[in-house]
Motif scaffolding. Structure first.
Motif: not given
Length: 797
Positions: A646-656
């Motif tokens: 789904d290209p309209a969905r952001p991926v965020f908060g990525m961290k270990m």
């Protein structure tokens, strides 16, 4: 004070550049640090909230004394009843968090949002930077869609352009017209956008749906206690009218500023007290330097007196020098404090009211008053010395032995510096040991090589569509080379999210009237517990489930050891059923896992229920991915998978996950690090004070030391002559400092974990630090004493 006097004072200071530079830097640095910390504490703890008549603003909650979690969020229907029936409030409103994915820009962006009930901005009497707030038509169910954005979003998205008003944000395919922009000071916790709640009639009438954070404005002259009693009266009436949902409930009202500051008040005030002590040590150190300079200028003052200068005129000249030093230090302190306060505002983004931090007139006044007080301390002492009945004995005393009583004031200053150094260093040692104890606690799971992230989704989306996305995403994640397990949960451990429910367990009953137990809750998918390597103690893992939103179905769940100990007293729980009092959901316990630090590193294990949920049950969860190698290497692949789904969905908060856990220790780490820096500065300043005194003593006893050497004194005796006095001063200082540290134990106790306030290791560490500083401070004076020539020492100066 005239220009001629200032010019003369400046020339006198220029002739002593080392003393002048050290004094200005010492005062400017210590006063600047103190003022910067004062600005943080003032902005967070003491200053009124940035709203008109802020003292009338309160936070409101529902309250149930019979529950372990006494206060609760508010149901919309109940908030409306309180608004209608109260006698003490001008207005009440509520809000709830709802992050939105905006697709109006070139790339999807996750925005921190709040849904607000009618009259929300009117409660605060808030004035927008531009545009307006919501009108009644936009606040009703089915009305026009509108949004108010924050200043930060206005800056980064629209570069503060006026055409932001009237632009559209698009979330979940719905357009929201921007009608206003709120100032940075209004936003709490970095809110980007406010949207009217527009609650449906079914939801707004559900009296058991408690999800609103309440805020109210009291009438002028009404106290918090009076407002609390008034809402409690209203709630008792509602309990009679709606016994099934309202009986036994009351209301709680708290000052809004106190509610926002919360647990930060005590540590911030503690840090401020520490830097004030540091400033006191610095002032004492400067006083010692000034007195050393005064002794070195004895001949100069005596000559001035012999040439006809009055004692008052000589004292005035010294005061002019002191005031000039203070003025230069004040300028440096204001500049330094301004930079530090601005840096604190940028770095401490999680601090309440962080957007309000900065140097203001109150902090500037604090700097000036502090420097003035310091100047009075180290300026009045020389004046008092100079204004003695006569200066002639000073001339006679030049270069000769001075009676020991002459340095009693310097001795007292050094002892005070040492004592305060022990106090600050001892407190820092306690906090460091406390932080280390907290950081070394067994977390109950393994966060190593685990990556976490979010994928934008909203609660009002089609749940079947979200379930399909999550099912496909989890399937693709485990196919990434090197990935071992993947899953999701509503909240990660140790993040401060503490969902609490009351449950009834078949075959067991608590001591409460309803027989229910209070437990924490986590909603987890298949693979989540295995991805974090929770240990399985009994039973089996959550089975793979398909999306099924039938509320009457009995679902699987797991519990932790604390649940077994509290509910079953160590008995068997696998196979038993339980039900939630809120909502009536039923679960079958299929397994038991070890205890994890769900409520934070310093909280003891709490009974937890891990509800096994299917995809779609929690639209915006915390995804976790465990890799065999470096999990960060999978980040690009994860983004590609989400973009393909789904290209309209952001991926965020990525961290270990390790970083997430580490962030939970930010507050104790900040306390320990800040106080350790202050302790190091205090020890250095105490050492400088001792060095200045011992250098003065050696200089005045050169003749005595020369005579002793001429008469055959050994180097050991000379060393003891110099070091003996220093050892006595250090002993007194350490003893007094230890007593002060023990006396301050009640204040420090609340900040400690895993270590007592009377910890001998911390006190020994502080004493050792001061001993090393003292050894370094007397090394040079001892070397000077051993280098004294008997012939040179006997020669008249």
């Amino acid at each position: 004070m005239n220009m001629a006097a200032l010019s003369q004072a400046w020339r006198a200071l220029v002739r002593r550049p080392a003393f002048t530079l050290v004094t200005i830097l010492t005062l400017a640095a210590s006063a600047g640090i103190t003022a910067a910390v004062f600005s943080v504490v003032d902005g967070v703890v003491w200053k009124r909230l940035p709203y008109p008549d802020a003292g009338e603003l309160v936070a409101v909650y529902e309250a149930n004394p019979g529950q372990a979690q006494r206060v609760s969020l508010i149901a919309p229907a109940r908030l409306e009843d309180w608004q209608r029936l109260n006698r003490t409030f001008v207005a009440l409103a509520g809000s709830y968090s709802e992050s939105v994915t905006d697709t109006s820009g070139a790339e999807p962006e996750r925005l921190q949002g709040r849904r607000v009930t009618p009259g929300f901005f009117e409660v605060f009497r808030a004035t927008p930077l531009a545009g307006r707030t919501f009108v009644a038509d936009e606040e009703r169910y089915g009305g026009p869609t509108a949004a108010v954005i924050g200043e930060e979003l206005w800056n980064r998205r629209f570069a503060r352009r006026a055409d932001a008003i009237g632009s559209r944000l698009i979330a979940a395919g719905v357009g929201y017209t921007i009608v206003g922009i709120m100032p940075r000071s209004f936003a709490v916790a970095g809110i980007d956008v406010w949207i009217p709640s527009q609650l449906s009639p079914n939801l707004s009438g559900a009296r058991a749906a408690r999800f609103l954070t309440g805020v109210g404005r009291m009438r002028a002259g009404v106290s918090v206690a009076e407002a609390r009693d008034d809402l409690s009266r209203v709630q008792r009436r509602l309990g009679d009218e709606f016994p099934e949902t309202d009986a036994g409930w009351s209301a709680d009202v708290r000052d809004l500023k106190d509610q926002r500051v919360g647990e930060y008040r005590r540590p911030l005030v503690f840090v401020l007290a520490s830097v004030v002590l540091l400033f006191a040590i610095a002032t004492a150190n400067v006083a010692g330097l000034v007195l050393v300079q005064l002794q070195r200028r004895t001949t100069e003052f005596a000559v001035r007196a012999a040439l006809g200068a009055s004692r008052l005129r000589i004292a005035a000249a010294v005061l002019h020098e002191v005031l000039l030093l203070g003025a230069l230090a004040a300028v440096g302190a204001v500049l330094f404090a301004s930079w530090l306060a601005a840096a604190a505002g940028r770095a401490m983004t999680t601090l309440p009211r962080a957007s309000e931090l900065g140097m203001d007139w109150r902090s500037a006044v604090f700097v000036l008053v502090s420097i003035l007080a310091a100047a009075m301390v180290f300026g009045a002492l020389p004046a008092m010395t100079i204004l003695r009945p006569t200066l002639t004995p000073l001339l006679a005393a030049g270069g000769r032995t001075v009676a020991g009583g002459r340095h009693r004031l310097q001795h007292a200053i050094v002892v005070a510096q040492l004592a305060l150094g022990v106090l600050v260093a001892g407190s820092a040692g306690l906090l460091v040991r406390s932080y280390n104890a907290m950081a070394s606690v067994d977390m109950g799971f393994d966060p190593d090589r685990v990556l976490t992230f979010h994928v934008g989704a909203a609660w009002d989306e089609d749940r079947a569509r979200v379930a399909q996305l999550q099912e496909r995403l989890l399937g693709e994640l485990v196919r990434i080379p090197g990935v071992r397990d993947a899953g999701f949960a509503n909240f990660l451990p140790a993040t401060g999210a503490t969902l609490r429910y009351q449950v009834r367990v078949d075959g067991y009953a608590s001591g409460e009237s309803n027989g229910a137990f209070n437990v924490g809750e986590r909603s987890v998918s298949r693979g989540y517990l295995r991805a974090l390597k929770f240990p399985l103690a009994a039973g089996s893992w959550c089975e793979e489930t398909k999306p099924d939103f039938n509320v009457n179905r009995v679902r699987d769940a797991m519990v932790n050891r604390a649940f077994v100990d509290r509910v079953a007293r160590g008995g068997v729980v696998v196979g038993r059923q339980l039900s939630l009092l809120q909502g009536g959901d039923r679960f079958r316990i299929v397994g038991v896992i070890g205890d994890a630090l769900e409520d934070g590193p310093s909280a003891p294990p709490y009974p937890y229920l891990y509800a096994c949920v299917a995809e779609g049950a929690w639209p915006d969860p915390e995804y976790v991915v465990r890799a065999e190698g470096d999990a960060r290497a999978t980040a690009a692949a994860i983004r590609q998978i989400v973009r393909a789904l789904d290209p309209a969905r952001p991926v965020f908060g990525m961290k270990m996950v390790e970083v997430v856990i580490d962030e939970a220790l930010d507050q104790p780490r900040m306390n320990a690090a800040a106080l350790s820096l202050f302790a190091a500065a205090a020890v250095v300043l105490a050492g400088l004070g001792l060095y200045g005194l011992m250098t003065l003593v050696v200089g005045e006893r050169r003749r005595e030391i020369g005579v002793r050497l001429a008469l055959g004194a050994s180097p050991h005796e000379v060393v003891w002559l110099v070091a003996g006095g220093a050892i006595r001063l250090v002993g007194f200082g350490v003893a007094i400092g230890a007593a002060l540290t023990l006396a301050s134990a009640p204040m420090v106790r609340a900040l400690l974990f895993g270590v007592g306030p009377f910890d001998p290791y911390a006190l020994a560490l502080a004493a050792a630090a001061l001993a090393l500083a003292a050894l370094a401070a007397v090394a040079i004076p001892i070397r000077q004493a051993l280098a004294v020539s008997a012939v040179d020492a006997m020669r008249l100066e």
